[in-house]
Design an enzyme around this catalytic site. Structure first.
Site, PDB file in Angstrom:
ATOM      1  N   ARG A 176       0.855  -1.260   0.021  1.00 46.10           N
ATOM      2  CA  ARG A 176       0.120  -0.023  -0.040  1.00 46.10           C
ATOM      3  C   ARG A 176       1.016   1.206   0.133  1.00 46.10           C
ATOM      4  NH1 ARG A 176      -2.237  -3.762  -1.229  1.00 46.10           N
ATOM      5  NH2 ARG A 176      -4.223  -4.411  -0.500  1.00 46.10           N
ATOM      6  N   SER A 225     -11.378   0.333   2.599  1.00 47.88           N
ATOM      7  CA  SER A 225     -10.560  -0.276   3.783  1.00 47.88           C
ATOM      8  C   SER A 225      -9.899   0.989   4.730  1.00 47.88           C
ATOM      9  CB  SER A 225      -9.615  -1.153   3.356  1.00 47.88           C
ATOM     10  OG  SER A 225     -10.152  -2.392   2.881  1.00 47.88           O
ATOM     11  N   GLU A 295      -5.343   3.645   5.941  1.00 46.75           N
ATOM     12  CA  GLU A 295      -4.995   3.403   4.539  1.00 46.75           C
ATOM     13  C   GLU A 295      -5.860   4.438   3.792  1.00 46.75           C
ATOM     14  OE1 GLU A 295      -6.575  -0.039   1.332  1.00 46.75           O
ATOM     15  OE2 GLU A 295      -5.753  -0.675   3.208  1.00 46.75           O
TER      16      GLU A 295
END
Length: 314
Positions: A176, A225, A295
Site C-alpha cells: 500500500r 478499507s 489506509e
C-alpha cells in the site's frame, strides 16, 4: 467558510477552473470542506502548461474519484487537481500483451477492458472502487493481486510540469505504498497482461464481485478499507477484538458488516469520521498493543471541531 480566490495566470489554459469547489460532492464519504481552487485539465499538455505557470508557493494536491479519501471539514488551500476521464481516460492494446491506460480510469473499467482483450491478471481491479492514479499511488490490491505485479511503466508530471517516465523498479512499491515522489501526478500507465480464455477471466472477476457483495458494505457512504493490515494481522480482526464493531461517534459508524470500514450514516462530518478512526486506533492499541496505520488518505485543514490527535494521545 470560503477561501480567497486565487489570482493565477490562466493564459492558454483549456481546462475547467472552479474557485471554492465543494469537495463533499465528489468524495464517497460525502463529507469535507472546500477546495480553494479545483482544476480539471483538458489533457496532459494542458496540465503541463498549468503547472509551468503556477507559482511555486501555491500548494497542489491531486484527488481521483474520491473513494479512499477523507477531506477534513476546513477544506484544502491551494489547487486541487482532478483528472477527467475525457482527458485522461484512454485505453489501448499494445504489442506484447500490454495495455496503456489513462490514470483517471476507474479500476473496474481497466479490468473490463482487459477481459475484452483476453488478458488475465487484472481481475483484482474489478473489486477496487478507485481510479488508476490512486492505485499507482497506493499500490492498490485486493483478492490476492497488487498493482506492482502488473505495472510496466508510468508517465508523470512533476510540480514544475517536467515529464517523467518511471519503471516498475523506479516506483519502489511496497504494501500500500510507493516511493515515487509525492509531487508526481501520474497521467498514464502501461501494464503487462497474460493471454487467457475469456471464461477463466470472467470466473475470476465473478469471484471478486461475489466477495465484495458478501463481505463489504458497498452500498453505504464509505471510504473503503480504513486501516492497513499490520504484519501478521488482519486489521478487521483487531478492530473486532477491541470491541469496535458498530461503534458510533456522531454520524460516523464502524460497519457492522466489515469492521475495517467506516460509514457515514447520513449526517457525519469529517471530524466525526476521523475521531472515530482515531478512537478505534486507540482501543486496538490498548487491547492488542498493535498500532494500526490509516489506509484512507486524510487531507486538508480541520474544521470547527478542531484537529484530531493520533491515537487520542495514547
Amino acid at each position: 467558510m470560503s477561501f480567497p480566490v486565487l489570482d493565477l495566470d490562466l493564459a492558454g489554459i483549456r481546462g475547467r477552473v472552479t474557485p471554492n469547489f465543494r469537495l463533499d460532492t465528489v468524495t464517497w464519504f460525502r463529507v469535507g470542506g472546500l477546495a480553494q481552487m479545483l482544476f480539471q485539465p483538458a489533457d496532459e499538455a494542458d496540465l503541463q502548461l498549468f503547472l509551468q505557470q503556477l507559482p511555486a508557493e501555491v500548494p497542489v494536491l491531486v484527488i481521483g474519484v474520491g473513494s479512499n479519501l477523507l477531506v477534513r471539514d476546513g477544506g484544502i488551500p491551494g489547487v486541487v487537481i482532478r483528472l477527467s476521464a475525457k482527458g485522461f481516460g484512454g485505453m489501448e492494446r499494445l504489442s506484447g500483451d500490454r495495455i496503456r491506460v489513462g490514470t483517471a480510469l476507474p479500476d473496474k473499467r481497466v479490468a473490463a477492458f482487459a477481459l475484452d482483450e483476453g488478458l488475465a491478471g487484472f481481475a483484482f481491479y474489478h473489486g477496487i472502487p478507485g481510479a488508476i492514479g490512486g492505485a499507482l499511488r497506493m499500490n492498490a490490491g485486493a483478492n490476492g493481486g497488487e498493482t506492482r505485479e502488473r505495472l510496466v511503466e508510468v508517465t508523470a508530471l512533476d510540480r514544475s510540469g517536467t515529464r517523467h517516465v518511471l519503471s516498475n523498479a523506479d516506483m519502489g512499491f511496497t504494501y500500500r505504498h510507493t516511493d515515487a515522489a509525492e509531487d508526481l501526478i501520474f497521467t498514464e500507465a502501461i501494464y503487462q497482461g497474460e493471454p487467457a480464455n475469456r471464461g477463466v477471466i470472467e470466473a475470476a472477476m465473478a469471484e471478486v464481485e461475489a466477495h465484495r457483495e458478501r463481505a463489504q458494505p458497498i452500498r453505504e457512504k464509505t471510504g473503503g478499507s480504513t486501516f492497513k493490515n499490520p504484519p501478521g494481522h488482519s486489521a478487521w480482526k483487531l478492530v473486532d477484538g477491541a470491541g469496535c464493531r458498530g461503534l458510533k461517534i456522531g454520524g460516523a459508524q464502524v460497519s457492522e458488516m466489515h469492521c475495517n470500514f467506516l460509514i457515514n450514516t447520513g449526517d457525519a462530518t469529517a471530524h466525526d469520521l476521523e475521531l472515530l478512526g482515531e478512537t478505534v486506533r486507540a482501543r486496538v492499541l490498548a487491547a492488542s498493543g498493535v498500532r494500526l496505520d490509516w489506509e484512507i488518505k486524510r487531507l486538508g485543514l480541520p474544521g470547527a471541531g478542531g484537529a484530531v490527535e493520533p491515537f487520542l494521545g495514547a
